[in-house]
Design a protein around this motif. Sequence first.
Motif, PDB file in Angstrom:
ATOM      1  N   ARG A  51      18.170  55.665  60.092  1.00  0.00           N
ATOM      2  CA  ARG A  51      17.329  54.496  60.342  1.00  0.00           C
ATOM      3  C   ARG A  51      17.613  53.902  61.724  1.00  0.00           C
ATOM      4  NH1 ARG A  51      18.971  50.489  57.759  1.00  0.00           N
ATOM      5  NH2 ARG A  51      20.880  51.364  56.863  1.00  0.00           N
ATOM      6  N   ASN A  52      16.532  53.392  62.333  1.00  0.00           N
ATOM      7  CA  ASN A  52      16.642  52.610  63.574  1.00  0.00           C
ATOM      8  C   ASN A  52      17.423  53.336  64.663  1.00  0.00           C
ATOM      9  OD1 ASN A  52      15.240  50.284  62.496  1.00  0.00           O
ATOM     10  ND2 ASN A  52      17.086  49.894  61.288  1.00  0.00           N
ATOM     11  N   VAL A  53      17.150  54.610  64.799  1.00  0.00           N
ATOM     12  CA  VAL A  53      17.763  55.426  65.855  1.00  0.00           C
ATOM     13  C   VAL A  53      16.871  55.394  67.091  1.00  0.00           C
ATOM     14  CG1 VAL A  53      18.457  57.763  66.499  1.00  0.00           C
ATOM     15  CG2 VAL A  53      18.929  56.915  64.193  1.00  0.00           C
ATOM     16  N   ASN A  54      17.489  55.273  68.253  1.00  0.00           N
ATOM     17  CA  ASN A  54      16.761  55.398  69.515  1.00  0.00           C
ATOM     18  C   ASN A  54      16.990  56.802  70.066  1.00  0.00           C
ATOM     19  OD1 ASN A  54      15.408  53.948  72.022  1.00  0.00           O
ATOM     20  ND2 ASN A  54      17.032  55.258  72.800  1.00  0.00           N
ATOM     21  N   ILE A  55      15.908  57.556  70.232  1.00  0.00           N
ATOM     22  CA  ILE A  55      15.984  58.925  70.745  1.00  0.00           C
ATOM     23  C   ILE A  55      15.397  58.913  72.145  1.00  0.00           C
ATOM     24  CG2 ILE A  55      15.265  61.312  70.390  1.00  0.00           C
ATOM     25  CD1 ILE A  55      15.068  60.568  67.363  1.00  0.00           C
ATOM     26  N   GLY A  56      16.256  59.048  73.146  1.00  0.00           N
ATOM     27  CA  GLY A  56      15.824  58.934  74.531  1.00  0.00           C
ATOM     28  C   GLY A  56      14.928  60.077  74.983  1.00  0.00           C
ATOM     29  N   ALA A  57      14.182  59.821  76.051  1.00  0.00           N
ATOM     30  CA  ALA A  57      13.260  60.825  76.601  1.00  0.00           C
ATOM     31  C   ALA A  57      13.994  62.116  76.932  1.00  0.00           C
ATOM     32  CB  ALA A  57      12.596  60.264  77.857  1.00  0.00           C
ATOM     33  N   GLY A  58      13.392  63.237  76.561  1.00  0.00           N
ATOM     34  CA  GLY A  58      13.958  64.534  76.885  1.00  0.00           C
ATOM     35  C   GLY A  58      15.053  65.011  75.951  1.00  0.00           C
ATOM     36  N   THR A  59      15.301  64.293  74.867  1.00  0.00           N
ATOM     37  CA  THR A  59      16.336  64.719  73.917  1.00  0.00           C
ATOM     38  C   THR A  59      15.882  65.970  73.169  1.00  0.00           C
ATOM     39  OG1 THR A  59      17.222  62.498  73.629  1.00  0.00           O
ATOM     40  CG2 THR A  59      17.589  64.053  71.835  1.00  0.00           C
ATOM     41  N   ILE A  60      16.813  66.915  73.001  1.00  0.00           N
ATOM     42  CA  ILE A  60      16.504  68.175  72.327  1.00  0.00           C
ATOM     43  C   ILE A  60      17.612  68.511  71.343  1.00  0.00           C
ATOM     44  CG2 ILE A  60      16.209  70.684  72.619  1.00  0.00           C
ATOM     45  CD1 ILE A  60      15.054  70.116  75.382  1.00  0.00           C
ATOM     46  N   THR A  61      17.230  68.897  70.132  1.00  0.00           N
ATOM     47  CA  THR A  61      18.195  69.513  69.220  1.00  0.00           C
ATOM     48  C   THR A  61      18.150  71.014  69.463  1.00  0.00           C
ATOM     49  OG1 THR A  61      16.546  69.651  67.441  1.00  0.00           O
ATOM     50  CG2 THR A  61      17.963  67.722  67.467  1.00  0.00           C
ATOM     51  N   CYS A  62      19.230  71.556  69.974  1.00  0.00           N
ATOM     52  CA  CYS A  62      19.318  72.989  70.290  1.00  0.00           C
ATOM     53  C   CYS A  62      19.730  73.711  69.006  1.00  0.00           C
ATOM     54  CB  CYS A  62      20.332  73.212  71.400  1.00  0.00           C
ATOM     55  SG  CYS A  62      20.051  72.185  72.868  1.00  0.00           S
ATOM     56  N   ASN A  63      18.750  74.023  68.176  1.00  0.00           N
ATOM     57  CA  ASN A  63      19.032  74.426  66.794  1.00  0.00           C
ATOM     58  C   ASN A  63      18.984  75.924  66.550  1.00  0.00           C
ATOM     59  OD1 ASN A  63      16.177  74.153  67.258  1.00  0.00           O
ATOM     60  ND2 ASN A  63      15.852  74.379  65.071  1.00  0.00           N
ATOM     61  N   PHE A  64      18.698  76.730  67.562  1.00  0.00           N
ATOM     62  CA  PHE A  64      18.523  78.171  67.365  1.00  0.00           C
ATOM     63  C   PHE A  64      19.436  78.933  68.309  1.00  0.00           C
ATOM     64  CE2 PHE A  64      15.766  82.072  68.086  1.00  0.00           C
ATOM     65  CZ  PHE A  64      16.104  82.662  66.884  1.00  0.00           C
ATOM     66  N   ASP A  65      20.295  79.823  67.732  1.00  0.00           N
ATOM     67  CA  ASP A  65      21.249  80.564  68.563  1.00  0.00           C
ATOM     68  C   ASP A  65      20.802  81.992  68.844  1.00  0.00           C
ATOM     69  OD1 ASP A  65      21.627  81.885  66.166  1.00  0.00           O
ATOM     70  OD2 ASP A  65      23.777  81.480  66.020  1.00  0.00           O
ATOM     71  N   GLY A  66      19.550  82.298  68.550  1.00  0.00           N
ATOM     72  CA  GLY A  66      19.032  83.650  68.733  1.00  0.00           C
ATOM     73  C   GLY A  66      18.918  84.422  67.439  1.00  0.00           C
ATOM     74  N   ARG A  67      19.678  83.990  66.430  1.00  0.00           N
ATOM     75  CA  ARG A  67      19.618  84.627  65.111  1.00  0.00           C
ATOM     76  C   ARG A  67      19.340  83.626  63.995  1.00  0.00           C
ATOM     77  NH1 ARG A  67      24.461  89.159  64.626  1.00  0.00           N
ATOM     78  NH2 ARG A  67      23.715  90.553  66.286  1.00  0.00           N
ATOM     79  N   ASN A  68      20.006  82.490  64.058  1.00  0.00           N
ATOM     80  CA  ASN A  68      19.924  81.519  62.961  1.00  0.00           C
ATOM     81  C   ASN A  68      19.569  80.142  63.494  1.00  0.00           C
ATOM     82  OD1 ASN A  68      20.961  83.307  60.768  1.00  0.00           O
ATOM     83  ND2 ASN A  68      22.783  83.313  62.076  1.00  0.00           N
ATOM     84  N   LYS A  69      18.996  79.330  62.576  1.00  0.00           N
ATOM     85  CA  LYS A  69      18.705  77.944  62.898  1.00  0.00           C
ATOM     86  C   LYS A  69      19.672  77.039  62.146  1.00  0.00           C
ATOM     87  CE  LYS A  69      13.868  78.667  64.081  1.00  0.00           C
ATOM     88  NZ  LYS A  69      12.460  78.264  63.849  1.00  0.00           N
ATOM     89  N   PHE A  70      20.090  75.973  62.811  1.00  0.00           N
ATOM     90  CA  PHE A  70      21.097  75.076  62.267  1.00  0.00           C
ATOM     91  C   PHE A  70      20.591  73.635  62.276  1.00  0.00           C
ATOM     92  CE2 PHE A  70      23.280  78.698  64.153  1.00  0.00           C
ATOM     93  CZ  PHE A  70      24.125  79.086  63.124  1.00  0.00           C
ATOM     94  N   LYS A  71      21.186  72.833  61.393  1.00  0.00           N
ATOM     95  CA  LYS A  71      20.763  71.446  61.251  1.00  0.00           C
ATOM     96  C   LYS A  71      21.589  70.500  62.116  1.00  0.00           C
ATOM     97  CE  LYS A  71      18.668  71.474  56.647  1.00  0.00           C
ATOM     98  NZ  LYS A  71      17.375  70.977  57.145  1.00  0.00           N
ATOM     99  N   THR A  72      20.914  69.415  62.506  1.00  0.00           N
ATOM    100  CA  THR A  72      21.568  68.301  63.181  1.00  0.00           C
ATOM    101  C   THR A  72      21.386  67.058  62.320  1.00  0.00           C
ATOM    102  OG1 THR A  72      21.168  69.210  65.388  1.00  0.00           O
ATOM    103  CG2 THR A  72      21.594  66.852  65.241  1.00  0.00           C
ATOM    104  N   LYS A  73      22.474  66.298  62.102  1.00  0.00           N
ATOM    105  CA  LYS A  73      22.395  65.051  61.350  1.00  0.00           C
ATOM    106  C   LYS A  73      22.757  63.893  62.272  1.00  0.00           C
ATOM    107  CE  LYS A  73      23.388  67.083  56.825  1.00  0.00           C
ATOM    108  NZ  LYS A  73      24.254  67.041  55.603  1.00  0.00           N
ATOM    109  N   ILE A  74      21.888  62.893  62.277  1.00  0.00           N
ATOM    110  CA  ILE A  74      22.066  61.739  63.155  1.00  0.00           C
ATOM    111  C   ILE A  74      22.099  60.486  62.278  1.00  0.00           C
ATOM    112  CG2 ILE A  74      21.098  60.419  65.067  1.00  0.00           C
ATOM    113  CD1 ILE A  74      19.684  63.073  65.923  1.00  0.00           C
TER     114      ILE A  74
END
Length: 206
Positions: A134-157
């Motif tokens: 809740r009430n998170v500020n996500i600045g311009a240009g923010t990226i979750t780099c979630n793919f390593d070429g084989r698998n996708k991973f989660k980010t928790k904020i």
Amino acid sequence: MKDVIHYWKSNGVMIEDPATTFISGDAVLEPGVIICPMVVIKGKSIVKSGSTIDSFSNVINSIIGPDCTILSSTIIDSSLNGNNTVGPYSYLRNHTVLKNGAKLGSLCEINDSVLGEGTKCKHFSYLGHAQVGRNVNIGAGTITCNFDGRNKFKTKIGDHAFLGANSLLVAPEKIGDRAFTGAGSVITKDVCANEKVYGVPAKTRI
């Protein structure tokens, strides 16, 4: 197609330009919805009362809750809980959920993610496989780099976190409640609650 448009107009939906509007026969629109010219609503979509779908928007198999505004954006297989703004020119897909009051600005892509109540992501960002509090500020240009070429991973904020512009979050990782990332930081490990990190790679600052 004319019969579908006529039906919704006669049931309290304002369709500004029927000639340039497409509404699927499976869609459901509540009274008080405003549909601007050049809008496509496909599949089993639902648009609830008080919402406006602005020109050049596509809504496909998605739920648009009450009092939402969609500005020239594409929403596929996703859900907006209510009082959300999306766009212009943003893209939601793959079971993304915006909780009540979450806002997206221009050129944001959100994939298979949940944004909590009151969270804002206003410019040029990509969030994939993210759980945002809740009430998170996500600045311009923010990226979750979630793919390593084989698998996708989660980010928790966590709740009330502040992500500075151009933050790169290398998943999998957790950003704690009220954590802070400086502009341009590359986050390669978990950030604890209330922690402030800066740099490449990001390190704790006191």
